[in-house]
Design an enzyme around this catalytic site. Structure first.
Site, PDB file in Angstrom:
ATOM      1  N   ARG A 147     -74.707  57.533  16.838  1.00 16.39           N
ATOM      2  CA  ARG A 147     -73.381  57.524  17.445  1.00 16.39           C
ATOM      3  C   ARG A 147     -72.765  58.893  17.253  1.00 16.39           C
ATOM      4  O   ARG A 147     -72.844  59.455  16.165  1.00 16.39           O
ATOM      5  CB  ARG A 147     -72.517  56.462  16.748  1.00 16.39           C
ATOM      6  CG  ARG A 147     -71.189  56.218  17.412  1.00 16.39           C
ATOM      7  CD  ARG A 147     -70.316  55.289  16.586  1.00 16.39           C
ATOM      8  NE  ARG A 147     -69.462  56.041  15.680  1.00 16.39           N
ATOM      9  CZ  ARG A 147     -68.390  55.535  15.069  1.00 16.39           C
ATOM     10  NH1 ARG A 147     -68.059  54.262  15.242  1.00 16.39           N
ATOM     11  NH2 ARG A 147     -67.658  56.277  14.273  1.00 16.39           N
ATOM     12  N   TYR A 159     -60.273  59.159  15.768  1.00 14.89           N
ATOM     13  CA  TYR A 159     -61.141  58.162  15.153  1.00 14.89           C
ATOM     14  C   TYR A 159     -62.582  58.689  15.029  1.00 14.89           C
ATOM     15  O   TYR A 159     -63.113  59.298  15.952  1.00 14.89           O
ATOM     16  CB  TYR A 159     -61.165  56.857  15.978  1.00 14.89           C
ATOM     17  CG  TYR A 159     -62.293  55.989  15.486  1.00 14.89           C
ATOM     18  CD1 TYR A 159     -62.163  55.285  14.295  1.00 14.89           C
ATOM     19  CD2 TYR A 159     -63.528  55.970  16.132  1.00 14.89           C
ATOM     20  CE1 TYR A 159     -63.216  54.575  13.768  1.00 14.89           C
ATOM     21  CE2 TYR A 159     -64.588  55.270  15.620  1.00 14.89           C
ATOM     22  CZ  TYR A 159     -64.427  54.568  14.433  1.00 14.89           C
ATOM     23  OH  TYR A 159     -65.485  53.890  13.919  1.00 14.89           O
ATOM     24  N   ASP A 210     -68.058  55.489  20.386  1.00 12.52           N
ATOM     25  CA  ASP A 210     -67.032  54.470  20.124  1.00 12.52           C
ATOM     26  C   ASP A 210     -65.669  54.996  20.584  1.00 12.52           C
ATOM     27  O   ASP A 210     -65.157  55.972  20.026  1.00 12.52           O
ATOM     28  CB  ASP A 210     -67.012  54.161  18.616  1.00 12.52           C
ATOM     29  CG  ASP A 210     -66.204  52.919  18.270  1.00 12.52           C
ATOM     30  OD1 ASP A 210     -65.478  52.414  19.149  1.00 12.52           O
ATOM     31  OD2 ASP A 210     -66.301  52.464  17.113  1.00 12.52           O
ATOM     32  N   HIS A 212     -63.013  53.140  20.396  1.00  9.64           N
ATOM     33  CA  HIS A 212     -62.098  52.519  19.434  1.00  9.64           C
ATOM     34  C   HIS A 212     -60.798  52.059  20.073  1.00  9.64           C
ATOM     35  O   HIS A 212     -59.697  52.369  19.597  1.00  9.64           O
ATOM     36  CB  HIS A 212     -61.842  53.452  18.249  1.00  9.64           C
ATOM     37  CG  HIS A 212     -61.849  52.721  16.939  1.00  9.64           C
ATOM     38  ND1 HIS A 212     -60.700  52.296  16.335  1.00  9.64           N
ATOM     39  CD2 HIS A 212     -62.860  52.311  16.136  1.00  9.64           C
ATOM     40  CE1 HIS A 212     -60.999  51.669  15.201  1.00  9.64           C
ATOM     41  NE2 HIS A 212     -62.316  51.663  15.068  1.00  9.64           N
ATOM     42  N   GLU A 236     -68.596  51.888  23.317  1.00 13.81           N
ATOM     43  CA  GLU A 236     -68.062  50.789  22.496  1.00 13.81           C
ATOM     44  C   GLU A 236     -66.549  50.673  22.574  1.00 13.81           C
ATOM     45  O   GLU A 236     -65.849  51.686  22.590  1.00 13.81           O
ATOM     46  CB  GLU A 236     -68.500  51.057  21.053  1.00 13.81           C
ATOM     47  CG  GLU A 236     -67.962  50.077  20.036  1.00 13.81           C
ATOM     48  CD  GLU A 236     -68.425  50.453  18.636  1.00 13.81           C
ATOM     49  OE1 GLU A 236     -69.455  51.149  18.497  1.00 13.81           O
ATOM     50  OE2 GLU A 236     -67.748  50.054  17.683  1.00 13.81           O
ATOM     51  N   GLU A 339     -75.546  48.628  13.536  1.00 12.59           N
ATOM     52  CA  GLU A 339     -74.854  49.806  13.008  1.00 12.59           C
ATOM     53  C   GLU A 339     -75.159  49.949  11.515  1.00 12.59           C
ATOM     54  O   GLU A 339     -75.212  48.964  10.784  1.00 12.59           O
ATOM     55  CB  GLU A 339     -73.339  49.654  13.208  1.00 12.59           C
ATOM     56  CG  GLU A 339     -72.525  50.846  12.749  1.00 12.59           C
ATOM     57  CD  GLU A 339     -71.027  50.650  13.014  1.00 12.59           C
ATOM     58  OE1 GLU A 339     -70.583  49.495  13.186  1.00 12.59           O
ATOM     59  OE2 GLU A 339     -70.306  51.657  13.054  1.00 12.59           O
ATOM     60  N   TRP A 402     -55.144  51.855  17.289  1.00  5.78           N
ATOM     61  CA  TRP A 402     -55.926  52.762  16.451  1.00  5.78           C
ATOM     62  C   TRP A 402     -57.403  52.508  16.700  1.00  5.78           C
ATOM     63  O   TRP A 402     -57.835  51.387  16.872  1.00  5.78           O
ATOM     64  CB  TRP A 402     -55.607  52.555  14.974  1.00  5.78           C
ATOM     65  CG  TRP A 402     -56.527  53.432  14.157  1.00  5.78           C
ATOM     66  CD1 TRP A 402     -56.457  54.796  14.037  1.00  5.78           C
ATOM     67  CD2 TRP A 402     -57.668  53.039  13.406  1.00  5.78           C
ATOM     68  NE1 TRP A 402     -57.493  55.257  13.258  1.00  5.78           N
ATOM     69  CE2 TRP A 402     -58.250  54.200  12.857  1.00  5.78           C
ATOM     70  CE3 TRP A 402     -58.265  51.793  13.161  1.00  5.78           C
ATOM     71  CZ2 TRP A 402     -59.407  54.165  12.060  1.00  5.78           C
ATOM     72  CZ3 TRP A 402     -59.402  51.743  12.364  1.00  5.78           C
ATOM     73  CH2 TRP A 402     -59.975  52.928  11.818  1.00  5.78           C
TER      74      TRP A 402
HETATM   75  O1  EZ4 Z   1     -63.084  51.223  12.534  1.00  2.00           O
HETATM   76  O2  EZ4 Z   1     -64.903  49.150  10.293  1.00  2.00           O
HETATM   77  O3  EZ4 Z   1     -67.856  50.956  14.897  1.00  2.00           O
HETATM   78  N1  EZ4 Z   1     -67.298  51.008  13.852  1.00  2.00           N
HETATM   79  C1  EZ4 Z   1     -65.982  50.994  13.683  1.00  2.00           C
HETATM   80  C2  EZ4 Z   1     -65.457  51.009  12.259  1.00  2.00           C
HETATM   81  C3  EZ4 Z   1     -64.089  50.342  12.147  1.00  2.00           C
HETATM   82  C4  EZ4 Z   1     -63.834  49.931  10.735  1.00  2.00           C
HETATM   83  C5  EZ4 Z   1     -62.528  49.147  10.606  1.00  2.00           C
HETATM   84  O4  EZ4 Z   1     -62.409  48.573   9.356  1.00  2.00           O
HETATM   85  O5  EZ4 Z   1     -65.265  50.967  14.650  1.00  2.00           O
HETATM   86  O6  EZ4 Z   1     -65.422  52.321  11.765  1.00  2.00           O
HETATM   87 CO    CO Z   2     -66.369  50.429  16.411  1.00  2.58          CO
END
Ligand code: EZ4
Ligand code: CO
Length: 402
Positions: A147, A159, A210, A212, A236, A339, A402
Site C-alpha cells: 500500500r 492519513y 487507502d 480513508h 480502499e 493487511e 478522518w
Molecule cells: O485507520 O486501524 O487500512 N487501514 C486503516 C487503519 C485505520 C486504523 C484505525 O484505528 O485504515 O490505519
Molecule cells: Co483503511
C-alpha cells in the site's frame, strides 16, 4: 468443557490492547481480541459487566449457541462495541475448541486451501520520492503487495504518512489531534504517485491505496478513473459507506477495484455492497465483526457474489486477531489479501505467536488453537493509556471524515 472463569486483560505495550481470556474446567484456556481503537474501555466494560457473567457454567463447545445468545439475546444488536465484545468471546471459544481437538484452527474451518496468506505492507513517505523508496524497501523484504500513501504538497499532514515508517500509529494523543484536509490538493497529487511507482517497479507488484473515507462519491469516481492506467489491486474506503447505495455511482464510472469495510461490524453493513457487486474486497475483521463465526458467514456470502476477503490488519488489531484471521484466510475459498502492519517488539513479546512471515505471505503455524498467547505478567507492566484517533477538518474549519 465448562467455562469456569473469564477475564479481561488491558495492556499498553506502546498502544492499547484489550484481550479476553476464557478458562475451563479441562484446564484449557482460549484468547480473543477485543480491541476497539480509541474506545477500548467501552468494550472492556461491556465484556466484564454484560457478557462474562452470562458465560460462567456454559459448555465452551457450543460456539454457535453462545454467539446467538449474546447477539439475539441482548435485544440491542450490532454496533462496534457490542460486536467487538462478542468477537472476543467467539474467538476465544474457537481457540478452545481447536486446542481441545489438538488441531490448528484452520483444520476445524475446513482445512488448508492455500500455502500461505498473501499480505500487504504500508509504504509511506513525505513526498513521492520517499514513498517510492519505501515501496522498494517492502519489495526487498519480499512483499508481493504494498500500500502506498504520500504526503500532499500544501497539506501539513495526511492519513497514512508518519515519521515512524514501520509502525504507523494514528491514535497519537490523549485528546484528538486536529488535521486539515484539501480534496483538491489530494486529487491533483495522488495519480502522480502511482505513475511514478509503475514506471519504477513495473506491473509486477500489487499496489494498493487507502483514501480513508475522504472523498464524495463523484470525487471517488474521478480518482478511480484517473488511477485506471496504473492498475491498482484496490482503492480502499473511497467514500464513507454508511449509505451503501453511494457506491453505485462510483462503480458506474470506474473499473479500479474497490475495497470497503474496516469499520463494518456485521453482514448487514455490507449486504447491498456485496449483493450488487459494488465492491471487490470486503475488509471486515475477526475482532470488529463478531468473531470467526460471523466473519465466516460474511466470507461465504461474499463468495457467492465474487467478492473476496481483504481483512483489515492495522497495528490496533492485536496479534490475537491476526492469528485468528490467518487461520480463517487459510481455509476459505475466496481469500484476496490480508493487511499486515507489523507490531512493535514490545507488543510481540506480550503476545507470543506462532505465525511467521516469509516470501510475502504469513503462515498461521500448526500449534493447536489460533497459535497466539498472552504473557500476563508482561502485559501487567504496561498500564492503559488513553489515546484518541485524530479528527479532520476542511480548510474552512468544517468537520470532515478522518
Ligand atoms: O485507520 O486501524 O487500512 N487501514 C486503516 C487503519 C485505520 C486504523 C484505525 O484505528 O485504515 O490505519
Ligand atoms: Co483503511
Amino acid at each position: 468443557m465448562k467455562i469456569t472463569e473469564a477475564r479481561v486483560i488491558v495492556t499498553c505495550p506502546g498502544r492499547n490492547f484489550v484481550t479476553l481470556k476464557i478458562l475451563t474446567d479441562q484446564g484449557l484456556s482460549g484468547l480473543g481480541d477485543a480491541t476497539l481503537n480509541g474506545r477500548e474501555l467501552a468494550v472492556a466494560a461491556y465484556l466484564t459487566e454484560h457478557l462474562i457473567p452470562c458465560l460462567i457454567g456454559r459448555d465452551a463447545h457450543q460456539i454457535e449457541d453462545i454467539w446467538q445468545y449474546l447477539y439475539r439475546g441482548a435485544y440491542w444488536r450490532r454496533g462496534p462495541v457490542t460486536m467487538s465484545a462478542i468477537a472476543a468471546v467467539d474467538t476465544a471459544l474457537w481457540d478452545l475448541k481447536a486446542k481441545a481437538a489438538g488441531m490448528p484452527l484452520y483444520q476445524l474451518l475446513g482445512g488448508r486451501s492455500r500455502n500461505g496468506v498473501m499480505v500487504y505492507g504500508h509504504a509511506n513517505g513525505r513526498d513521492i520520492a520517499e514513498t517510492a523508496d519505501e515501496v522498494q524497501r517492502y519489495l526487498e523484504m519480499g512483499y508481493l503487495a504494498v500500500r502506498a500513501q504520500t504526503g500532499i504538497p500544501g497539506m501539513a499532514s495526511t492519513y497514512g504518512v508518519s515519521g515512524d515508517k514501520m509502525f504507523y500509529e494514528p491514535a497519537d494523543a490523549s485528546l484528538p489531534t486536529e488535521n486539515l484536509w484539501s480534496t483538491e490538493k489530494y486529487l491533483a497529487h495522488v495519480p502522480k504517485l502511482f505513475e511514478v511507482l509503475r514506471e519504477r517497479f513495473g506491473h509486477g507488484p500489487h499496489l494498493l491505496h487507502d483514501v480513508h473515507h475522504r472523498l464524495t462519491p463523484i470525487e471517488a469516481a474521478r480518482l478511480g478513473k484517473a488511477l485506471e492506467p496504473h492498475h491498482l489491486f484496490w482503492l480502499e474506503d473511497a467514500t464513507p459507506a454508511e449509505n451503501q447505495a453511494n457506491f453505485r455511482l462510483i462503480r458506474q464510472h470506474t473499473v479500479t477495484p474497490l475495497a470497503v469495510g474496516e469499520v463494518f461490524n456485521t453482514l448487514w453493513d455490507c449486504k447491498l455492497l456485496v449483493e450488487e457487486q459494488l465492491i471487490d474486497y470486503i475488509r471486515t475483521t475477526v475482532v470488529h465483526a463478531g468473531g470467526i463465526t460471523h466473519l465466516r458467514r460474511i466470507a461465504d456470502f461474499a463468495a457467492l457474489h465474487n467478492v473476496r476477503m481483504g481483512c483489515h490488519g492495522a497495528t490496533d488489531l492485536s496479534p490475537v486477531c491476526m492469528g485468528a484471521s490467518l487461520h480463517l484466510n487459510t481455509a476459505i475459498p475466496n481469500f484476496g489479501v490480508q493487511e499486515y502492519m507489523r507490531h512493535t517488539a514490545e507488543t510481540d513479546a506480550v503476545f507470543p505467536h506462532d505465525y511467521r512471515f516469509s516470501n510475502g505471505r504469513l503462515h498461521p503455524g500448526d500449534t493447536p488453537g489460533h497459535g497466539v498467547d498472552i504473557d500476563e505478567q508482561r502485559a501487567a507492566q504496561y498500564p492503559y493509556q488513553r489515546a484518541f484517533l485524530p479528527v479532520n477538518r476542511l480548510e474552512d474549519g468544517t468537520l470532515w471524515n478522518w
